[in-house]
Structure formats: structure tokens, C-alpha cells
Design an enzyme around this catalytic site. Structure first.
Site, short mmCIF file in Angstrom:
data_model
loop_
_atom_site.label_atom_id
_atom_site.label_comp_id
_atom_site.label_asym_id
_atom_site.label_seq_id
_atom_site.Cartn_x
_atom_site.Cartn_y
_atom_site.Cartn_z
CE1 TYR A 1 -2.77 -17.73 -35.83
CE2 TYR A 1 -2.67 -17.91 -38.21
CZ TYR A 1 -2.24 -18.30 -36.96
OH TYR A 1 -1.29 -19.28 -36.86
CG HIS B 1 -1.68 -15.85 -33.25
ND1 HIS B 1 -2.32 -16.75 -32.44
CD2 HIS B 1 -2.48 -14.75 -33.27
CE1 HIS B 1 -3.47 -16.23 -32.00
NE2 HIS B 1 -3.57 -15.01 -32.48
NE ARG C 1 -0.65 -18.52 -24.29
CZ ARG C 1 -1.92 -18.70 -23.92
NH1 ARG C 1 -2.28 -18.64 -22.67
NH2 ARG C 1 -2.84 -18.94 -24.83
MG MG Z 1 -2.22 -18.15 -28.61
#
Ligand code: MG
Length: 433
Positions: free
Chosen positions: A185, A239, A310
């Protein structure tokens, strides 16, 4: 096409409705007898909540996913205290009406917890309808538009060589689509703890720097393309960490590496900037993991500002909401890529699977796999083979829940402190996911 036409187009396919009436002719009118929550850690520290709708027909019930990793206890209470009393006595065959009624009875629409419950209720009602008709849900939705559901895998690594090795491993397994990340991340943009200029006595942990990130990620994809060639379809998830100007810059810099898509390049608050991205680059954009309201996805789809939507099916209102989004996407040339985080559950995955199978604007499905205990607890959990997801052809969703086993693994308390979503810059300020 007007909004009314779009909604009409998303209704139960005309050829299927008479078949369902024929299959259920003469059966007594169904009612919802009981609605219960089944919370569980899944034997693996998950925060899963399932909703079970029991009907007036003995042995006929449906299940749905209301999982929310951050609010599992709230979702459980919402089902038990707020929705169950409202739903008992209603007709489970009237999915659209029950969905709209459950949404508007709260007056305020589309909160995350409310959407979790609505989604689970919706999945359970489709499950019941399929079981009653003796048909898998994908058949009720119009039948198979493909033989199986292609998935994309997650490859990660501490450096470019490790990422390359992991992408190769998935390619050898049969995956044609691989998401490549460098160091998890925020990876590629993380300054190690204590390094660079920090405020005296202030934040000293790992810190995100978007300039570092926007330099590192294109270098990763330059490496992968030079080593792996053109065949593999490469994806990347930002992200939501970038400010708008840097998002535009990254999208431009990635263009030479012909991405399958770049995901969540902007936080949901800044989606208007997709217009600028569209004007300067052909890099395909995927967006919507954090969306919960049609006002978020409708402009991006109808103005053709993204290439893939998504959302997570259990965060938008279930199968009913997903097929309405798919109808909109088909009209505007956008494809689907329903989200599957590692925290997700097999019932949500199957709900996405049935929609994936039946729509023509399918793009790709995110990979998720489960430990053996989950397969035991939820018989019918999808199998993953060679980069494809396989459900089964049983009536309904094709999954059940062993409640005795689920109860053996109760929800665990939320760990204190920050979650993985908390990222800070060198000065200690929050970087929004
Ligand atoms: Mg994602």
C-alpha cells in the site's frame, strides 16, 4: 437513451420472465418468515457478516454478503434490530420492490452500512428466486455470455526483480492479467521511518511522497514491459493517494507501457479531474472501489471518463445494483471490474461471478481466494484455476453456509489503533485513501 429506458433495459430479461412464471406456477405465495445475521471470523480473522432470509416454504432460504471489514458489528446490529422486523412478511419474489422499499424506508439513502445490508438482502432474494425456479442466478439474468470468469492476480515485490518474478509466476499459472505493485500500500512512494526532513518531535514513521511514487511506478512498468513483452496485460492500483495534478502526470507517464488499466488514481472526492486525465492520455482508467452512490458512478460512465467501473458488489446494493450499472456501462462503452479485496467473502465473490457471467460489458474480475476452512464453512465457494473463476450450476447462487461452523468462529474485536488505510506524509499530515 433516457434514464427510464436504461432502467427498463435492466429489468428481468423478457425471455426469462415467462419461464420463471411457468416454473413457479401453482406454488403458494411466498413470504419472508425470518431474517438473521450470521457474523463470523471465517476461522481466519475475517470480519464477515452473512444475511440469511428464511421463507414460508420449509427449507427454502437464501444467503447474501453484508461484510464490512470496518463496521461488522454495526452491520450485524442493523440486520438484527432494524431490517429483520421490517422484512418479515414481505414477498421475496418482488426483489425490485423490496430493494427500493428497504432503501427508502431509511429516508437517507446509500450509507455504507445500509448498502451492505441491502446488498446482502438482494443476493439472498436472487438466491431464493433461483432455487425456486431451479435455475442458477446467471440464467435468471439472461444466461451465460462467457464460459468462465477471467481474473487478474496481485503481484507484489520489494524491488523490480521481485515484482517481475511474481508476475512470471502468475503467467505460468495461466493468468493473462496481473496487477503489479511495488511494496504494498503506497509502495514505490514510501520514505523509510525517520528519513528526510521531519518536524521536531513529530511523526517519524514511514511517509508517502507522491513525487517519489510518480517517478518509481513508471520505472517499474518500463522494466516489466522490457522483460515480459507485450502479451501480459498489466494493471496497477494507486489506492487514491495522489493529488490531481500528480494523477494526471502519472497517467501520462504510464502511457508507453500500454496498461490494461490504472486503478483509483484519484480519491473519490476529486473525480471531476478525470476530465483532465482523459484529455491528455490514452492510459485506461478504472475507478469506483470506494463508491456507494449512483451520483458517483453515473457521471464517470455517462461522460465516458473511465474505462472500467470497479465497485464492490456488496457496497452498492448487490446484484440488482450491479446489473443496472452494467446496463449503463454497456451503453457508454465502459467495462466492469468488480472489486475483491482480501477482506471479501465467498458469497460476495459468487454474486459478482453471476453478474460477470451474464453481462456483455464484462472487463475483468479481481482475484480473491480463500483458506480451506472457508470452503468447508461455505460449500459452493468458487474455485480458481489457471486464471479463471468457476462457480457451479446449482440453482440460486450455488453456495450454502454451515451455521454451526460459522458460530464456532465468532467475530473478533477490532484491533485498537490505526488501520492499513492510514498513511501520512513526512510532516505528519494524512494522505487520503
Ligand atoms: Mg484497489
Amino acid at each position: 437513451m433516457t434514464r427510464r429506458d436504461l432502467l427498463k433495459a435492466a429489468a428481468l430479461p423478457a425471455a426469462v420472465a415467462p419461464l420463471y412464471s411457468q416454473r413457479t406456477k401453482g406454488l403458494p405465495r411466498l413470504t419472508i418468515r425470518e431474517v438473521k445475521a450470521v457474523p463470523t471470523s471465517g476461522g481466519n480473522h475475517y470480519q464477515w457478516v452473512f444475511l440469511k432470509v428464511l421463507t414460508s416454504e420449509p427449507g427454502l432460504y437464501g444467503i447474501g454478503s453484508a461484510s464490512n471489514i470496518n463496521q461488522a458489528f454495526t452491520v450485524t446490529t442493523a440486520i438484527q434490530k432494524h431490517y429483520a422486523p421490517f422484512l418479515v412478511g414481505k414477498d421475496p419474489d418482488r426483489i425490485e420492490d423490496v430493494w427500493q422499499n428497504a432503501n427508502t424506508r431509511n429516508y437517507w439513502r446509500n450509507s455504507t452500512v445500509q448498502n451492505n445490508v441491502l446488498s446482502a438482502l438482494d443476493m439472498a432474494l436472487w438466491d431464493i428466486k433461483g432455487k425456486r425456479a431451479g435455475m442458477p442466478v446467471y440464467d435468471l439474468l439472461g444466461g451465460k455470455a462467457r464460459d468462465a470468469v477471467p481474473m487478474y492476480a496481485h503481484a507484489d515485490g520489494r524491488d523490480m526483480q521481485e515484482v517481475e518474478n511474481n508476475v512470471r509466476r502468475y503467467m505460468e499459472e495461466g493468468y493473462r492479467h496481473v496487477r503489479a505493485q511495488m511494496g504494498g500500500y503506497g509502495g514505490g512512494g514510501m520514505i523509510p521511518a525517520g528519513e528526510r526532513s521531519r518536524p521536531a518531535g513529530g511523526y517519524a514513521g514511514p511517509a508517502f511522497d507522491e513525487d517519489d511514487y510518480v517517478d518509481a511506478i513508471p520505472r517499474l512498468f518500463e522494466h516489466l514491459r522490457s522483460k515480459l513483452g507485450r502479451e501480459v496485460k498489466l494493471l496497477h492500483d494507486v489506492h487514491e493517494h495522489l493529488t490531481p495534478a500528480m494523477a494526471v502526470e502519472l497517467a501520462k507517464r504510464l502511457e508507453p507501457y500500454r496498461m490494461f488499466f490504472v486503478e483509483d488514481i484519484l480519491p473519490p472526492e476529486q473525480i471531476a479531474y478525470f476530465r483532465q486525465i482523459r484529455q491528455v492520455t490514452s492510459t485506461p482508467m478504472a475507478m469506483g472501489e470506494l463508491f456507494t452512490h449512483p451520483h458517483e458512478w453515473v457521471p464517470l460512465i455517462s461522460e465516458r471518463l473511465i474505462d472500467f467501473i470497479r465497485c464492490r458488489v456488496s457496497q452498492i446494493g448487490g446484484i440488482t445494483a450491479a446489473r443496472k450499472i452494467a446496463a449503463l456501462c454497456e451503453t457508454f462503452g465502459v467495462r466492469t471490474a468488480w472489486q475483491e479485496g482480501g477482506d471479501n467473502d465467498p458469497v460476495n465473490q459468487l454474486a459478482a461471478y453471476h453478474v460477470d457471467l451474464a453481462i456483455s460489458c464484462f472487463g475483468i474480475q479481481e482475484e480473491n481466494h480463500f483458506p480451506p476452512v472457508a470452503h468447508e464453512m461455505l460449500p459452493g465457494t468458487c474455485e480458481l484455476k489457471g486464471g479463471y473463476l468457476y462457480g457451479n450450476d446449482a440453482p440460486g447462487l450455488g453456495i450454502d453456509i454451515d451455521e454451526a461452523l460459522a458460530v464456532k468462529y465468532p467475530l473478533e474485536p477490532i484491533p485498537p489503533g490505526d488501520s492499513w488505510t492510514t498513511v501520512r506524509g513526512v510532516d505528519g499530515s494524512l494522505v487520503k485513501p
